[in-house]
Every structure is written in structure tokens, then in C-alpha cells.
Design a protein around this motif. Structure first.
Motif, PDB file in Angstrom:
ATOM      1  N   THR A   4       0.547  -1.345   0.228  1.00 35.92           N
ATOM      2  CA  THR A   4      -0.149  -0.452  -0.183  1.00 35.92           C
ATOM      3  C   THR A   4       0.535   1.297   0.239  1.00 35.92           C
ATOM      4  OG1 THR A   4      -1.653  -0.865   1.009  1.00 35.92           O
ATOM      5  CG2 THR A   4      -1.851   1.012   1.198  1.00 35.92           C
ATOM      6  N   THR A   5       2.016   1.391   0.806  1.00 35.60           N
ATOM      7  CA  THR A   5       3.017   2.294   0.736  1.00 35.60           C
ATOM      8  C   THR A   5       3.066   2.355  -0.508  1.00 35.60           C
ATOM      9  OG1 THR A   5       2.857   1.931   3.765  1.00 35.60           O
ATOM     10  CG2 THR A   5       4.789   3.563   1.963  1.00 35.60           C
ATOM     11  N   LYS A   6       3.910   1.637  -1.330  1.00 33.25           N
ATOM     12  CA  LYS A   6       4.434   1.397  -2.208  1.00 33.25           C
ATOM     13  C   LYS A   6       3.326   2.041  -3.288  1.00 33.25           C
ATOM     14  CE  LYS A   6       7.951  -1.826  -3.046  1.00 33.25           C
ATOM     15  NZ  LYS A   6       8.895  -3.305  -3.454  1.00 33.25           N
ATOM     16  N   PHE A   7       1.860   1.236  -3.438  1.00 31.35           N
ATOM     17  CA  PHE A   7       1.492   2.575  -4.438  1.00 31.35           C
ATOM     18  C   PHE A   7       1.052   3.814  -3.992  1.00 31.35           C
ATOM     19  CE2 PHE A   7       0.300  -1.994  -5.486  1.00 31.35           C
ATOM     20  CZ  PHE A   7       0.433  -2.147  -6.769  1.00 31.35           C
ATOM     21  N   ARG A   8       0.654   4.414  -2.654  1.00 31.21           N
ATOM     22  CA  ARG A   8       0.657   5.370  -2.514  1.00 31.21           C
ATOM     23  C   ARG A   8       1.689   6.055  -2.837  1.00 31.21           C
ATOM     24  NH1 ARG A   8       2.257   7.125   2.738  1.00 31.21           N
ATOM     25  NH2 ARG A   8       1.880   5.357   3.457  1.00 31.21           N
ATOM     26  N   LYS A   9       3.080   5.808  -2.673  1.00 30.67           N
ATOM     27  CA  LYS A   9       4.298   7.151  -3.574  1.00 30.67           C
ATOM     28  C   LYS A   9       4.245   6.643  -4.813  1.00 30.67           C
ATOM     29  CE  LYS A   9       7.180   6.676   1.427  1.00 30.67           C
ATOM     30  NZ  LYS A   9       7.531   5.564   1.728  1.00 30.67           N
ATOM     31  N   GLY A  10       4.467   5.939  -5.644  1.00 30.03           N
ATOM     32  CA  GLY A  10       3.741   6.329  -6.432  1.00 30.03           C
ATOM     33  C   GLY A  10       5.429   5.088  -7.087  1.00 30.03           C
ATOM     34  N   ASP A  11       5.688   4.130  -6.266  1.00 28.14           N
ATOM     35  CA  ASP A  11       6.948   3.526  -6.084  1.00 28.14           C
ATOM     36  C   ASP A  11       6.760   2.099  -6.850  1.00 28.14           C
ATOM     37  OD1 ASP A  11       8.908   5.630  -5.219  1.00 28.14           O
ATOM     38  OD2 ASP A  11       8.876   4.389  -3.934  1.00 28.14           O
ATOM     39  N   ALA A  12       6.215   1.089  -7.281  1.00 31.06           N
ATOM     40  CA  ALA A  12       5.168  -0.066  -6.865  1.00 31.06           C
ATOM     41  C   ALA A  12       5.156  -0.321  -8.332  1.00 31.06           C
ATOM     42  CB  ALA A  12       3.451   0.341  -7.396  1.00 31.06           C
ATOM     43  N   THR A  13       5.595  -1.644  -8.531  1.00 25.39           N
ATOM     44  CA  THR A  13       6.385  -2.405 -10.050  1.00 25.39           C
ATOM     45  C   THR A  13       5.303  -3.109 -10.392  1.00 25.39           C
ATOM     46  OG1 THR A  13       7.171  -4.229  -8.971  1.00 25.39           O
ATOM     47  CG2 THR A  13       8.642  -1.858  -9.274  1.00 25.39           C
ATOM     48  N   ASP A  14       5.503  -3.480 -11.362  1.00 24.94           N
ATOM     49  CA  ASP A  14       4.410  -5.026 -11.649  1.00 24.94           C
ATOM     50  C   ASP A  14       4.702  -6.343 -10.859  1.00 24.94           C
ATOM     51  OD1 ASP A  14       3.811  -3.379 -15.098  1.00 24.94           O
ATOM     52  OD2 ASP A  14       5.775  -4.343 -15.579  1.00 24.94           O
ATOM     53  N   ASN A  15       5.691  -6.029 -10.379  1.00 28.42           N
ATOM     54  CA  ASN A  15       5.701  -7.204  -9.097  1.00 28.42           C
ATOM     55  C   ASN A  15       4.858  -6.674  -7.892  1.00 28.42           C
ATOM     56  OD1 ASN A  15       7.392  -8.834 -10.877  1.00 28.42           O
ATOM     57  ND2 ASN A  15       9.240  -8.342  -9.549  1.00 28.42           N
TER      58      ASN A  15
END
Length: 179
Positions: free
Chosen positions: A132-143
Motif C-alpha cells: 500500500t505504501t509503495k502504491f501511495r508513493k508511486g514506487d510500485a512495480t508490476d511485481n
């Protein structure tokens, strides 16, 4: 400031307040005073599957609607129109999904078959907090998107195997904001 900054700053601040405001001293207070529990153990067992299905369905619906689908459509990429709003919604929806999945696991404890089926999934559900934190910060990847999707499908499969099939229920955005 441009218009997007004026909108984004209050939304991000609200997200931070919602995330830090979660907690509950009421449960400890009731336990320390020996207060009654809201439902008896018989009632908890009677409605365990129903509560599990509801909470897991809301979690899955919110995650697909505001996290996975926008990610796969490119809404979180730098330069995408509406990126900031999509990221804020993803953060709120991810937190909502995490909380509903945790509630679903607690609901499953009231049914022996469901409890056994869901117990191995706790680590995967706990991993959603970091995603959730990764998505919120815009750091999410396909994995990361695939991991989120995998946890959702594992919960659905466990429910189906225990006689509690889960279907996506997309909550309104205002429901997600409320928690």
C-alpha cells in the motif's frame, strides 16, 4: 500554486491523518473493565462465513477498482493525467483493503473449516501493508501489482474451498475514505 497542487496537498494530508488516526483504545478499555463483548461466541460462529465473505469481498473490490486496475491502465506513471488523485485513491483503497482482509481473517476464526483455510494467508495479507505504501508513493512495480492480485486470489480460493465463495464488492469512494 497550480490547481493540482491545491487539490493534492489537502488530499495527501487527509490520507496521513486517516492512517495515523486508526487505532482503538476502546477495545483495551472494555477488556480491562471486564465489559461485555458485542456478540457471544455462538453468534460469532453463526455469522463467521457471512462476515468473512463480506469483508473479503469489499477488500477485493476496493483493491481491484482503485489499485490494480488503475495501475495496469498506467494511471500511476509519471506524467499521467490525474496521477496524484489516482495515487491518493490507491493509498486509501490499499489501506481499506488491508483492514478488511485483516477483519476477514478475524471473522474466519469463528468457523473451524474457514479458519484452517485462511490461516496460512496471514503473512500474505500482512505484506499488503508495505505494498500500500509503495502504491501511495508511486514506487510500485508490476511485481507489486501481481503480488497484491495474488493475495486477493489466495483469499478468494481459500474462502471457496471452505464453502464461503468471495465475490468482489466495490465500495463507494466515500466508504473507503471513512475506513
Amino acid at each position: 500554486m497550480n490547481r493540482r497542487s491545491v487539490v493534492a496537498v489537502p488530499l495527501v494530508c487527509g490520507l496521513l491523518l486517516v492512517g495515523t488516526g486508526c487505532g482503538g483504545g476502546k477495545k483495551k478499555e472494555a477488556e480491562s473493565t471486564g465489559g461485555p463483548t458485542p456478540t457471544s461466541s455462538a453468534e460469532r460462529q453463526k455469522f463467521a462465513k457471512t462476515r468473512f465473505v463480506t469483508n473479503a469481498g469489499l477488500a477485493a473490490g476496493a483493491a481491484y477498482q482503485w489499485v490494480i486496475k488503475p495501475y495496469r491502465n498506467g494511471a500511476f506513471k509519471k506524467g499521467a493525467d490525474g496521477r496524484t488523485v489516482a495515487l491518493v485513491k490507491a493509498g486509501l483503497a490499499g489501506t481499506f483493503s488491508y483492514n478488511r482482509f485483516k477483519a476477514a481473517v478475524n471473522n474466519a476464526k469463528g468457523d473451524p473449516t474457514l479458519s484452517k483455510a485462511v490461516a496460512p494467508l496471514s503473512a500474505g495479507i500482512d505484506s499488503l501493508k508495505g505494498l500500500t505504501t509503495k502504491f501511495r508513493k508511486g514506487d510500485a512495480t508490476d511485481n507489486d501489482a501481481n503480488d497484491f492480485d495474488k493475495v486477493i486470489n489466495n483469499v478468494k480460493d481459500a474462502g471457496k474451498g471452505a464453502g464461503a465463495p468471495v465475490t468482489d464488492q466495490v465500495p463507494s469512494y466515500s466508504d473507503i475514505q471513512k475506513g
